[in-house]
Design a protein around this motif. Structure first.
Motif, mmCIF file in Angstrom:
data_model
loop_
_atom_site.group_PDB
_atom_site.id
_atom_site.type_symbol
_atom_site.label_atom_id
_atom_site.label_comp_id
_atom_site.label_asym_id
_atom_site.label_seq_id
_atom_site.Cartn_x
_atom_site.Cartn_y
_atom_site.Cartn_z
ATOM 1 N N LEU A 152 50.328 54.145 36.416
ATOM 2 C CA LEU A 152 51.412 53.183 36.190
ATOM 3 C C LEU A 152 51.282 51.971 37.107
ATOM 4 O O LEU A 152 51.490 50.824 36.678
ATOM 5 N N ALA A 153 50.940 52.221 38.366
ATOM 6 C CA ALA A 153 50.784 51.103 39.310
ATOM 7 C C ALA A 153 49.631 50.201 38.898
ATOM 8 O O ALA A 153 49.733 48.967 38.962
ATOM 9 N N ARG A 154 48.536 50.796 38.465
ATOM 10 C CA ARG A 154 47.390 49.986 38.018
ATOM 11 C C ARG A 154 47.748 49.180 36.776
ATOM 12 O O ARG A 154 47.405 48.009 36.645
ATOM 13 N N SER A 155 48.411 49.819 35.845
ATOM 14 C CA SER A 155 48.801 49.141 34.611
ATOM 15 C C SER A 155 49.745 47.983 34.908
ATOM 16 O O SER A 155 49.600 46.881 34.348
ATOM 17 N N THR A 156 50.709 48.221 35.793
ATOM 18 C CA THR A 156 51.646 47.157 36.174
ATOM 19 C C THR A 156 50.910 46.016 36.846
ATOM 20 O O THR A 156 51.162 44.829 36.557
ATOM 21 N N GLY A 157 49.981 46.323 37.736
ATOM 22 C CA GLY A 157 49.207 45.283 38.431
ATOM 23 C C GLY A 157 48.387 44.445 37.463
ATOM 24 O O GLY A 157 48.343 43.207 37.574
ATOM 25 N N GLY A 190 48.485 34.276 34.404
ATOM 26 C CA GLY A 190 47.453 33.315 34.083
ATOM 27 C C GLY A 190 46.119 33.587 34.750
ATOM 28 O O GLY A 190 45.150 32.864 34.499
ATOM 29 N N PHE A 191 46.032 34.599 35.590
ATOM 30 C CA PHE A 191 44.747 34.917 36.198
ATOM 31 C C PHE A 191 43.898 35.712 35.221
ATOM 32 O O PHE A 191 44.423 36.418 34.368
ATOM 33 N N ASN A 192 42.609 35.627 35.381
ATOM 34 C CA ASN A 192 41.708 36.443 34.579
ATOM 35 C C ASN A 192 41.676 37.835 35.221
ATOM 36 O O ASN A 192 41.154 38.003 36.318
ATOM 37 N N ALA A 193 42.230 38.839 34.524
ATOM 38 C CA ALA A 193 42.340 40.190 35.094
ATOM 39 C C ALA A 193 40.991 40.865 35.224
ATOM 40 O O ALA A 193 40.860 41.874 35.892
ATOM 41 N N GLY A 194 39.949 40.306 34.601
ATOM 42 C CA GLY A 194 38.625 40.903 34.641
ATOM 43 C C GLY A 194 37.800 40.486 35.833
ATOM 44 O O GLY A 194 36.687 40.973 36.023
ATOM 45 N N GLU A 195 38.281 39.529 36.637
ATOM 46 C CA GLU A 195 37.488 39.108 37.798
ATOM 47 C C GLU A 195 38.383 38.687 38.945
ATOM 48 O O GLU A 195 39.573 38.494 38.767
ATOM 49 N N GLY A 196 37.817 38.618 40.126
ATOM 50 C CA GLY A 196 38.547 38.152 41.301
ATOM 51 C C GLY A 196 39.295 39.263 42.016
ATOM 52 O O GLY A 196 38.991 40.440 41.889
ATOM 53 N N SER A 197 40.297 38.823 42.789
ATOM 54 C CA SER A 197 41.007 39.740 43.668
ATOM 55 C C SER A 197 41.831 40.773 42.913
ATOM 56 O O SER A 197 42.106 41.834 43.432
ATOM 57 N N MET A 198 42.240 40.498 41.697
ATOM 58 C CA MET A 198 43.004 41.474 40.927
ATOM 59 C C MET A 198 42.147 42.716 40.621
ATOM 60 O O MET A 198 42.635 43.838 40.661
ATOM 61 N N ASP A 256 42.858 46.471 41.927
ATOM 62 C CA ASP A 256 42.914 47.586 40.977
ATOM 63 C C ASP A 256 41.985 48.710 41.404
ATOM 64 O O ASP A 256 42.353 49.889 41.346
ATOM 65 N N GLU A 257 40.776 48.375 41.844
ATOM 66 C CA GLU A 257 39.823 49.389 42.303
ATOM 67 C C GLU A 257 40.345 50.114 43.543
ATOM 68 O O GLU A 257 40.218 51.339 43.666
ATOM 69 N N GLU A 258 40.919 49.346 44.474
ATOM 70 C CA GLU A 258 41.473 49.978 45.680
ATOM 71 C C GLU A 258 42.645 50.893 45.330
ATOM 72 O O GLU A 258 42.783 51.998 45.871
ATOM 73 N N LEU A 259 43.489 50.428 44.417
ATOM 74 C CA LEU A 259 44.622 51.243 43.999
ATOM 75 C C LEU A 259 44.147 52.530 43.325
ATOM 76 O O LEU A 259 44.674 53.617 43.583
ATOM 77 N N ALA A 260 43.125 52.434 42.474
ATOM 78 C CA ALA A 260 42.571 53.622 41.812
ATOM 79 C C ALA A 260 41.985 54.591 42.832
ATOM 80 O O ALA A 260 42.184 55.802 42.748
ATOM 81 N N GLY A 261 41.240 54.057 43.825
ATOM 82 C CA GLY A 261 40.636 54.912 44.855
ATOM 83 C C GLY A 261 41.678 55.617 45.695
ATOM 84 O O GLY A 261 41.566 56.823 45.975
ATOM 85 N N ARG A 262 42.722 54.869 46.076
ATOM 86 C CA ARG A 262 43.780 55.487 46.891
ATOM 87 C C ARG A 262 44.561 56.526 46.081
ATOM 88 O O ARG A 262 44.952 57.568 46.603
ATOM 89 N N GLY A 263 44.786 56.232 44.840
ATOM 90 C CA GLY A 263 45.485 57.189 43.984
ATOM 91 C C GLY A 263 44.690 58.473 43.814
ATOM 92 O O GLY A 263 45.247 59.581 43.861
#
Length: 197
Positions: free
Chosen positions: A92-97, A105-113, A117-124
């Motif tokens: 849910l947190a990843r989906s919300t992020g 307006g950011f490209n969700a496929g690149e950059g800090s987002m 997302d990867e850090e959130l997945a790893g911590r989860g």
């Protein structure tokens, strides 16, 4: 038992009342035998009671161990349930992020987002694995406790059996001691000799 040589001590005329020494020796030997038998029987009864108590303690320990093992399965299931909830919250947190990133307006496929997302997945995943470990660790602790309780019950049964077996030897010793005392009493007996012989 009473005759002109050995007078009845309860009679009205008591001219030198004397007890029959052979009868007294036989009575003494009989009482020694009876006493030894009673002592031996009570020793065996005590040993049997100890064995029964040991068996009862073992049965109680086995019941306690089964209950602890049931609780161990519950601990593992609780750990799995918590891990599943942690994984759900992570999704849910990843989906919300990702939705917020795409909506701003950011490209969700690149950059800090993506990095977030990867850090959130790893911590989860780490949190979920930790929950699983905690459940497994609690289960292992309870299984060890169950084994310890079961072992204590086995030791109680062993002690009861050992006490029962020792009671047989003690009873045999008591009977042998009584027999020795009887033979000593009989050996010490001096037959009365008539003054005319």
């Amino acid at each position: 038992m009473w005759n002109d040589r050995f007078r009845n001590p309860c009679g009205l005329v008591s001219r030198g009342a004397v007890f029959d020494p052979l009868s007294l020796t036989a009575a003494s030997m009989a009482m020694t035998a009876v006493g030894g038998t009673i002592t031996a029987a009570s020793t065996i009864a005590g040993g049997n009671a100890a064995a029964t108590a040991g068996e009862m303690k073992q049965a109680a320990a086995n019941r306690t161990a089964l209950q602890i093992e049931s609780n161990a399965a519950g601990e593992l299931a609780a750990g799995q349930r918590i891990a599943m909830e942690t994984e759900r919250k992570t999704r849910l947190a990843r989906s919300t992020g990702l939705a917020r990133a795409a909506g701003s307006g950011f490209n969700a496929g690149e950059g800090s987002m993506v990095t977030n997302d990867e850090e959130l997945a790893g911590r989860g995943e780490l949190a979920a694995l930790t929950d699983m470990f905690n459940g497994e660790n609690a289960r292992t602790g309870l299984m060890n406790k169950a084994a310890s309780v079961r072992f204590e019950g086995d030791m109680d049964k062993f002690a009861g059996d050992a006490t029962r077996n020792a009671s047989y030897l003690s009873a045999a010793g008591t009977i042998a001691g009584s027999a020795g005392s009887m033979f000593k009493t009989y050996g010490d007996y001096k037959y009365p000799r008539s003054k005319y012989a």
